[in-house]
Design a protein around this motif. Structure first.
Motif, mmCIF file in Angstrom:
data_model
loop_
_atom_site.group_PDB
_atom_site.id
_atom_site.type_symbol
_atom_site.label_atom_id
_atom_site.label_comp_id
_atom_site.label_asym_id
_atom_site.label_seq_id
_atom_site.Cartn_x
_atom_site.Cartn_y
_atom_site.Cartn_z
ATOM 1 N N VAL A 1 0.619 -1.236 0.010
ATOM 2 C CA VAL A 1 0.055 -0.099 0.417
ATOM 3 C C VAL A 1 1.324 1.158 -0.323
ATOM 4 N N PRO A 2 0.650 2.319 -0.721
ATOM 5 C CA PRO A 2 1.350 3.203 -1.070
ATOM 6 C C PRO A 2 1.769 3.810 0.366
ATOM 7 N N PRO B 1 4.801 10.679 -4.300
ATOM 8 C CA PRO B 1 3.671 9.931 -5.655
ATOM 9 C C PRO B 1 3.092 8.552 -5.031
ATOM 10 N N ALA B 2 2.025 8.416 -6.065
ATOM 11 C CA ALA B 2 1.854 7.290 -5.573
ATOM 12 C C ALA B 2 2.196 6.171 -5.693
ATOM 13 N N ALA B 3 3.393 5.990 -6.395
ATOM 14 C CA ALA B 3 3.723 5.020 -6.814
ATOM 15 C C ALA B 3 5.009 4.919 -5.355
ATOM 16 N N ALA B 4 5.293 5.447 -4.971
ATOM 17 C CA ALA B 4 5.919 5.246 -3.469
ATOM 18 C C ALA B 4 6.054 4.856 -2.429
ATOM 19 N N GLY B 5 6.405 3.848 -1.779
ATOM 20 C CA GLY B 5 6.128 2.602 -0.673
ATOM 21 C C GLY B 5 6.058 3.152 0.552
ATOM 22 N N ARG B 6 5.904 2.385 1.284
ATOM 23 C CA ARG B 6 5.564 2.994 2.598
ATOM 24 C C ARG B 6 6.945 2.926 3.502
#
Length: 396
Positions: A208-209, A391-396
């Motif tokens: 989940v971002p 950005p949405a692609a960023a990880g936790r």
């Protein structure tokens, strides 16, 4: 003041989808009361009857999560058409005279909840798709939130009117017809049929971002707080021997929320969406802490709830708008239904906790628990505010 909303409604392809999606959502406010009274008539027990709307609510939360995922994979029409039909048929079948068993009614309520068409979630995604102006899009989100709030007020009133002139089962049947017609109508609009899921990002899609997880956790706290207030308010009224006037408190809160939402949607904000969310949460936190000390005076409590509703009106709109930044376009419906569905589950948990606290320590302590939950939400957002700018692609 209504100029931005009129511009939203004049957006090509928007108006028909908006009206039909809203009509399909109207029965959410009808079925709880209608199912409760139908079950009470059959069983003679309010305790058993309470299981029926609870089953519908649980199914609705599960269905939002399931439909959101399926819509992002297969599109809106392919999911909403069968869901609308199944929900309508199951809801109507559950109140037929041939089914007198309470557990059969609970099963049909659960399945109807799962199949309840996610038209509001789909309309949220269509709003982002149809309206290109970022400022006008915020007005669209506000219009959707305010209109849904009005539907939740109108739903119980319509159910009450139908029950007064007929039976609770009739109200359930009308709700089944409305949700079937509205859901099918929405799914067959050009905007819904033409909507396509966004392209999935390349590489690993698991996880989940960070920004999305921030919003989901905040909505758990906010949903829990709302569930606590839903029980604490009647408890405060009952403690004064005036249980019948609890509805005035809920109405005051709704009026504040609707007025605040309308005002928020027409302002062209210069601050960032993150800052708007934090300020709104802080205002709601301040209002929440004023509720506990005034539970002994219902007029004062109702005024606090009115102000609190206005202060918190921007929260849901800002959270919805932030999803455009923190959720991948390929799973925007999933992200929205996840946020709403988790909030519904937390709301139910808040109901249960508030009942225990109010019974053992009083309504004031229940309102304190609600205020603490909102405080936790604003603290969480403040600590995690940087994730909402990733950005949405960023990880936790």
């Amino acid at each position: 003041m209504l100029g931005p909303y009129l511009r939203v409604l004049r957006t090509p392809g928007y108006r028909a989808s908006f009206l039909l999606g809203l009509s399909a959502a109207l029965p959410i406010g009808m079925v709880g009361l209608a199912l409760l009274l139908t079950a009470q008539q059959r069983s003679g027990s309010i305790a058993q009857a309470g299981l029926i709307p609870a089953a519908f609510g649980l199914g609705n939360a599960m269905g939002l999560l399931l439909q959101g995922r399926l819509i992002d994979q297969f599109g809106q029409a392919r999911v909403l058409i069968p869901a609308s039909l199944l929900c309508s048929i199951t809801m109507a079948a559950g109140v037929l005279p041939v089914w007198q068993d309470t557990f059969a009614l609970a099963g049909s309520a659960l399945l109807a909840g799962v199949a309840f068409p996610a038209t509001i979630s789909s309309m949220r995604v269509l709003t982002a798709d149809l309206i290109t102006d970022p400022q006008l899009r915020m007005s669209g989100y506000a219009l959707l939130a305010v209109s849904f709030g009005l539907a939740m007020v109108a739903g119980p009133l319509l159910a009450s009117a139908l029950i007064a002139v007929s039976t609770p089962a009739t109200a359930v049947l009308v709700a089944a017809l409305v949700v079937g017609a509205g859901g099918l109508g929405f799914a067959l609009t050009p905007a819904s049929r033409g909507w396509q899921p966004g392209a999935a990002p390349e590489g690993n899609r698991l996880g989940v971002p960070a920004g999305l997880s921030t919003l989901v956790v905040a909505n758990i706290a906010l949903g829990f707080s709302g569930g606590v207030v839903a029980v604490a308010l009647p408890a405060a009224a009952l403690a004064q021997g005036a249980g019948a006037v609890a509805g005035i408190g809920f109405a005051a809160r709704s009026v504040g929320d609707l007025a605040g939402g309308l005002a928020y949607g027409v302002i062209r904000w210069r601050s960032t969406k993150v800052r708007q969310l934090i300020v709104s949460l802080a205002a709601a936190t301040g209002a929440s802490w004023f509720a506990a000390p005034v539970t002994g005076s219902l007029p004062a409590l109702f005024c606090v709830l009115l102000i609190g509703g206005a202060a918190s009106a921007a929260i849901s709109v800002a959270c919805s708008a932030l999803l455009d930044d923190v959720a991948p376009a390929s799973s925007l419906t999933t992200a929205y239904t996840l946020m709403v569905g988790i909030g519904l589950v937390a709301n139910a948990a808040g109901n249960a906790v508030a009942g225990l606290v109010a019974d053992r320590a009083g309504a004031a302590w229940a309102f304190t628990v609600a205020a603490a939950a909102v405080t936790a939400a604003v603290g969480w957002i403040w600590l995690r505010r940087r994730t909402l700018a990733q950005p949405a692609a960023a990880g936790r």
